[in-house]
Design a protein around this motif. Sequence first.
Motif, mmCIF file in Angstrom:
data_model
loop_
_atom_site.group_PDB
_atom_site.id
_atom_site.type_symbol
_atom_site.label_atom_id
_atom_site.label_comp_id
_atom_site.label_asym_id
_atom_site.label_seq_id
_atom_site.Cartn_x
_atom_site.Cartn_y
_atom_site.Cartn_z
ATOM 1 N N PHE A 344 0.834 -1.208 0.000
ATOM 2 C CA PHE A 344 0.000 0.000 0.000
ATOM 3 C C PHE A 344 0.870 1.260 0.000
ATOM 4 O O PHE A 344 0.528 2.260 -0.647
ATOM 5 N N ALA A 345 1.995 1.224 0.729
ATOM 6 C CA ALA A 345 2.894 2.376 0.742
ATOM 7 C C ALA A 345 3.487 2.611 -0.645
ATOM 8 O O ALA A 345 3.585 3.759 -1.111
ATOM 9 N N ALA A 346 3.885 1.547 -1.330
ATOM 10 C CA ALA A 346 4.428 1.684 -2.687
ATOM 11 C C ALA A 346 3.379 2.222 -3.648
ATOM 12 O O ALA A 346 3.664 3.100 -4.477
ATOM 13 N N LEU A 347 2.148 1.719 -3.534
ATOM 14 C CA LEU A 347 1.075 2.197 -4.404
ATOM 15 C C LEU A 347 0.781 3.672 -4.153
ATOM 16 O O LEU A 347 0.615 4.457 -5.094
ATOM 17 N N GLY A 348 0.746 4.070 -2.881
ATOM 18 C CA GLY A 348 0.491 5.472 -2.567
ATOM 19 C C GLY A 348 1.606 6.391 -3.037
ATOM 20 O O GLY A 348 1.347 7.474 -3.582
ATOM 21 N N TYR A 349 2.858 5.965 -2.843
ATOM 22 C CA TYR A 349 3.980 6.806 -3.250
ATOM 23 C C TYR A 349 4.039 6.953 -4.765
ATOM 24 O O TYR A 349 4.326 8.039 -5.289
ATOM 25 N N ALA A 350 3.756 5.869 -5.477
ATOM 26 C CA ALA A 350 3.747 5.954 -6.944
ATOM 27 C C ALA A 350 2.625 6.869 -7.427
ATOM 28 O O ALA A 350 2.797 7.621 -8.397
ATOM 29 N N GLY A 351 1.466 6.831 -6.762
ATOM 30 C CA GLY A 351 0.390 7.737 -7.129
ATOM 31 C C GLY A 351 0.758 9.195 -6.903
ATOM 32 O O GLY A 351 0.430 10.068 -7.722
ATOM 33 N N ILE A 352 1.444 9.468 -5.787
ATOM 34 C CA ILE A 352 1.915 10.831 -5.529
ATOM 35 C C ILE A 352 2.911 11.269 -6.591
ATOM 36 O O ILE A 352 2.900 12.418 -7.049
ATOM 37 N N ARG A 353 3.767 10.356 -7.013
ATOM 38 C CA ARG A 353 4.751 10.695 -8.053
ATOM 39 C C ARG A 353 4.060 11.037 -9.367
ATOM 40 O O ARG A 353 4.436 12.007 -10.052
ATOM 41 N N VAL A 354 3.027 10.271 -9.731
ATOM 42 C CA VAL A 354 2.293 10.569 -10.966
ATOM 43 C C VAL A 354 1.643 11.941 -10.874
ATOM 44 O O VAL A 354 1.689 12.744 -11.817
ATOM 45 N N ALA A 355 1.019 12.233 -9.729
ATOM 46 C CA ALA A 355 0.360 13.530 -9.565
ATOM 47 C C ALA A 355 1.362 14.681 -9.556
ATOM 48 O O ALA A 355 1.042 15.784 -9.999
ATOM 49 N N GLY A 356 2.564 14.441 -9.060
ATOM 50 C CA GLY A 356 3.543 15.511 -8.948
ATOM 51 C C GLY A 356 4.310 15.806 -10.213
ATOM 52 O O GLY A 356 4.838 16.908 -10.370
ATOM 53 N N ARG A 357 4.378 14.844 -11.138
ATOM 54 C CA ARG A 357 5.210 15.021 -12.325
ATOM 55 C C ARG A 357 4.434 15.445 -13.566
ATOM 56 O O ARG A 357 5.035 15.790 -14.576
ATOM 57 N N THR A 358 3.118 15.382 -13.507
ATOM 58 C CA THR A 358 2.339 15.707 -14.691
ATOM 59 C C THR A 358 2.183 17.214 -14.851
ATOM 60 O O THR A 358 2.263 17.969 -13.879
ATOM 61 N N GLU A 359 1.951 17.630 -16.082
ATOM 62 C CA GLU A 359 1.679 19.029 -16.377
ATOM 63 C C GLU A 359 0.200 19.269 -16.671
ATOM 64 O O GLU A 359 -0.217 20.412 -16.839
ATOM 65 N N ASP A 360 -0.582 18.199 -16.732
ATOM 66 C CA ASP A 360 -2.015 18.301 -16.987
ATOM 67 C C ASP A 360 -2.741 18.476 -15.658
ATOM 68 O O ASP A 360 -2.650 17.603 -14.779
ATOM 69 N N PRO A 361 -3.476 19.557 -15.445
ATOM 70 C CA PRO A 361 -4.148 19.748 -14.158
ATOM 71 C C PRO A 361 -5.190 18.675 -13.865
ATOM 72 O O PRO A 361 -5.343 18.269 -12.705
ATOM 73 N N PHE A 362 -5.921 18.194 -14.885
ATOM 74 C CA PHE A 362 -6.903 17.137 -14.627
ATOM 75 C C PHE A 362 -6.217 15.880 -14.121
ATOM 76 O O PHE A 362 -6.695 15.235 -13.174
ATOM 77 N N VAL A 363 -5.106 15.503 -14.732
ATOM 78 C CA VAL A 363 -4.378 14.313 -14.298
ATOM 79 C C VAL A 363 -3.871 14.500 -12.864
ATOM 80 O O VAL A 363 -3.929 13.567 -12.048
ATOM 81 N N ARG A 364 -3.383 15.684 -12.551
ATOM 82 C CA ARG A 364 -2.892 15.928 -11.201
ATOM 83 C C ARG A 364 -4.001 15.781 -10.164
ATOM 84 O O ARG A 364 -3.825 15.120 -9.138
ATOM 85 N N TYR A 365 -5.164 16.390 -10.426
ATOM 86 C CA TYR A 365 -6.256 16.300 -9.458
ATOM 87 C C TYR A 365 -6.814 14.882 -9.372
ATOM 88 O O TYR A 365 -7.099 14.390 -8.272
ATOM 89 N N ALA A 366 -6.984 14.227 -10.506
ATOM 90 C CA ALA A 366 -7.551 12.878 -10.492
ATOM 91 C C ALA A 366 -6.598 11.882 -9.838
ATOM 92 O O ALA A 366 -7.013 11.052 -9.016
ATOM 93 N N ALA A 367 -5.306 11.942 -10.184
ATOM 94 C CA ALA A 367 -4.338 11.029 -9.573
ATOM 95 C C ALA A 367 -4.218 11.290 -8.076
ATOM 96 O O ALA A 367 -4.140 10.346 -7.278
ATOM 97 N N GLY A 368 -4.201 12.565 -7.681
ATOM 98 C CA GLY A 368 -4.145 12.872 -6.255
ATOM 99 C C GLY A 368 -5.396 12.427 -5.526
ATOM 100 O O GLY A 368 -5.327 11.941 -4.383
ATOM 101 N N GLY A 369 -6.576 12.566 -6.156
ATOM 102 C CA GLY A 369 -7.810 12.124 -5.526
ATOM 103 C C GLY A 369 -7.865 10.616 -5.352
ATOM 104 O O GLY A 369 -8.275 10.119 -4.295
ATOM 105 N N VAL A 370 -7.454 9.863 -6.369
ATOM 106 C CA VAL A 370 -7.439 8.401 -6.261
ATOM 107 C C VAL A 370 -6.449 7.948 -5.194
ATOM 108 O O VAL A 370 -6.740 7.048 -4.385
#
Length: 460
Positions: A344-370
């Motif tokens: 679960f820690a690996a899954l959460g950290y990878a999700g944070i990385r996806v949200a932090g590296r994207t330039e698309d605001p929708f992707v950032r909000y959706a990845a952070g929300g999930v």
Amino acid sequence: MRADHTAYPPRWAGIVLRGRTAGARTPATVRRPRRPAPGRPPRGGGLRAAYERARRAWDRPLTAYYVILGASLLITVLGLVMVYSASQIQALNFSLPDSYFFRKQFLAAAIGAGLLLMASRMPVRLHRALSYPLLVGAVFLMVLVQIPGIGHAVNGNQNWISLGGPFQLQPSEFGKLALILWGADLLARKQDRRLLSQWKHMLVPLVPVAFLLLGLIMLGGDMGTAIILTAILFGLLWLAGAPTRMFVGVLLVAAVLGAALIGTSSNRMARLGCIGAADPGPGDACWQAVHGIYALASGGWFGSGLGASVEKWGQLPEPHTDFIFAITGEELGLAGTLSVLALFAALGYAGIRVAGRTEDPFVRYAAGGVTTWITAQAVVNIGAVLGLLPIAGVPLPLFSYGGSALLPTMFAVGLLIAFARDEPAARAALALRRPRQGGRAGVSWKSMRRRVKKRPSGER
């Protein structure tokens, strides 16, 4: 004249010197210590070299993609194993086959795998197009739950719709996914128009719609799902850059409403009083919380073995749903529970990385929300089993029994996979990994450098 190797230029270092003069002593070789190439970790052992190799591996473009896919699949497979082990006695108590709950969970996992694959292949614009229909559908189903004769109550909470036979649907689980997609699309459009600097555009209509979903959930008495939905709302506001005073204001309103709802329910007050309980107490009010601790304590380092749990024989209520983590600790021990936490820690950290590296605001909000949804629900469930939080009645994501919880969660994981593949560096890496015409690969997947023909020795 004496031959001195220091007179030669540095580029001749390491070349055998064959010329000799009378009485001169010429060294056979002159060597220089090799320096690591720029950007490469130093050779040899040691913690520093291991740390550098791990850091470089984690910084690869496709690391988040593989971590999300691998961690989610491992959690789901391990969950299927534990559902089968923990639900056998429950099924026999209801005069059902011992694999009854496992077969239903396996069917839900198979359908969820299809949803995950579909979500991972869908473009971002299609995800955004689904947000409004999904929200309207979730609200409609949550309204149907409150209609007598259609809604069905389970354990005192009326949040279910019977689909005929043994199948039931909990629309509030799909409400979490709907709020994330719709809220991400809403905030992304407002950010494009530079409206998020105004507090009214930050809160309206996101907060009113979230409170509408919370009200429909609380009409059925499901406090646990309402807590997770509130965490998703706070996660979206945090990602949108809500000012501290606005964030604290919404938090205070939610805290006051939560305190009022808890104070007016004797059942919720009893659950709050079972935090850290060491005995069942008067009337066995803390029976479930205490026996969850008993299950974890009896597991030891490596557990009693799969299927060898004692607490699932009628001592621990809900062993295959809310308290499956306790059965995991009893049968797989500390090693098993730490493995689940690490996934679960690996899954959460990878999700944070996806949200932090994207330039698309929708992707950032959706990845952070999930990511907020999955990690918050895991913390609430595991915290209740450990006796650190009140029992909220929420399942462990991807792990506990329940198809209504598994299907939207696997679709949400598919979203994370799609977003991880959509990163610019990840797209470039995937494009370079595709084989050229003729069956020859154009790049090496480890280094992502173009392959060249081997040059003859000595050519520079």
